[in-house]
Design a protein around this motif. Structure first.
Motif, PDB file in Angstrom:
ATOM      1  N   GLU A  74       0.922  -1.097  -0.084  1.00  0.00           N
ATOM      2  CA  GLU A  74       0.059   0.036  -0.097  1.00  0.00           C
ATOM      3  C   GLU A  74       1.034   1.453   0.111  1.00  0.00           C
ATOM      4  O   GLU A  74       1.331   1.722   1.014  1.00  0.00           O
ATOM      5  CB  GLU A  74      -0.953  -0.013   1.212  1.00  0.00           C
ATOM      6  CG  GLU A  74      -1.831  -1.243   1.197  1.00  0.00           C
ATOM      7  CD  GLU A  74      -2.884  -1.341   0.073  1.00  0.00           C
ATOM      8  OE1 GLU A  74      -3.156   0.082  -0.396  1.00  0.00           O
ATOM      9  OE2 GLU A  74      -3.458  -2.176  -0.075  1.00  0.00           O
ATOM     10  N   LYS A  78      -4.224   5.846   2.783  1.00  0.00           N
ATOM     11  CA  LYS A  78      -5.496   5.460   2.782  1.00  0.00           C
ATOM     12  C   LYS A  78      -6.550   6.335   2.537  1.00  0.00           C
ATOM     13  O   LYS A  78      -7.711   6.104   1.884  1.00  0.00           O
ATOM     14  CB  LYS A  78      -5.866   4.482   3.963  1.00  0.00           C
ATOM     15  CG  LYS A  78      -5.184   3.396   4.266  1.00  0.00           C
ATOM     16  CD  LYS A  78      -5.768   1.986   4.325  1.00  0.00           C
ATOM     17  CE  LYS A  78      -4.974   0.894   4.595  1.00  0.00           C
ATOM     18  NZ  LYS A  78      -4.630   0.032   3.541  1.00  0.00           N
ATOM     19  N   ARG A  84      -6.014   6.330  -5.253  1.00  0.00           N
ATOM     20  CA  ARG A  84      -5.869   4.758  -5.199  1.00  0.00           C
ATOM     21  C   ARG A  84      -6.754   4.107  -6.034  1.00  0.00           C
ATOM     22  O   ARG A  84      -6.390   3.153  -6.882  1.00  0.00           O
ATOM     23  CB  ARG A  84      -6.283   4.203  -3.770  1.00  0.00           C
ATOM     24  CG  ARG A  84      -5.369   4.683  -2.520  1.00  0.00           C
ATOM     25  CD  ARG A  84      -5.781   4.598  -1.567  1.00  0.00           C
ATOM     26  NE  ARG A  84      -6.204   3.104  -0.943  1.00  0.00           N
ATOM     27  CZ  ARG A  84      -5.203   2.315  -0.452  1.00  0.00           C
ATOM     28  NH1 ARG A  84      -4.044   2.793  -0.333  1.00  0.00           N
ATOM     29  NH2 ARG A  84      -5.518   1.210  -0.287  1.00  0.00           N
TER      30      ARG A  84
END
Length: 178
Positions: A74, A78, A84
């Motif tokens: 990752e 987030k 993303r």
């Protein structure tokens, strides 16, 4: 000091090997008349082009297998949901194009595919309109691939120079940044 997420050595190797092969094919395709004289003629150039296409096809299958087995780090935060989504979409489309392009190249030819002068893969007999269709798919896919590669490279440089995060570093050897 917290280490940034890194792709595995295998994933980095696959990525850069694919990048090198694709770059060579693009240069050979765009400059085919100039390059042909240095590699022994147009026939040899097409053999190299098709052979590299076969390699890219199988390396891409291997890459997908490795991603399924190992996952991917990752590298984007987030909370950057749109980035993303765009990142994963572009990567997925790149993999799809790296499969469609060699397949359409094989299917557009009515001649056997000579892989590195070692193996001959027979052509598939089809009506002439199919060959033309696959030729169109091959050309459109090639330009789409070039555009997405440019976007991919721009995004990596954007992250490195403007955002100053570890996205680009995650695909480079760790020792470069010790």
């Amino acid at each position: 000091m917290k280490k940034s997420p890194q792709y595995s050595v295998k994933q980095k190797t696959i990525h850069w090997l694919t990048a090198i092969l694709v770059f060579i094919i693009i240069v050979f395709s765009l400059m085919r008349t100039s390059v042909a004289q240095y590699v022994g003629g147009m026939g040899t150039l097409f053999t190299i082009h098709k052979s590299f296409g076969v390699m890219i096809f199988f390396i891409t299958l291997w890459r997908i297998y490795v991603i399924i087995k190992q996952g991917v780090p990752e590298v984007l935060p987030k909370d950057e949901r749109l980035q993303r989504i765009v990142s994963k979409s572009v990567q997925g489309i790149l993999y799809l194009l790296l499969l469609i392009l060699p397949l359409s190249g094989y299917l557009m030819s009515s001649r056997p595919l000579n892989f590195l002068g070692i193996i001959s893969i027979p052509a598939i007999e089809m009506p002439n309109t199919f060959y033309g269709f696959f030729h169109s798919v091959h050309i459109i896919t090639a330009y789409a691939l070039i555009a997405l590669i440019a976007l991919h490279m721009f995004a990596a440089l954007y992250h490195h120079f403007w955002v100053k995060d570890k996205v680009l570093k995650s695909m480079l050897p760790e020792r470069w940044f010790d």
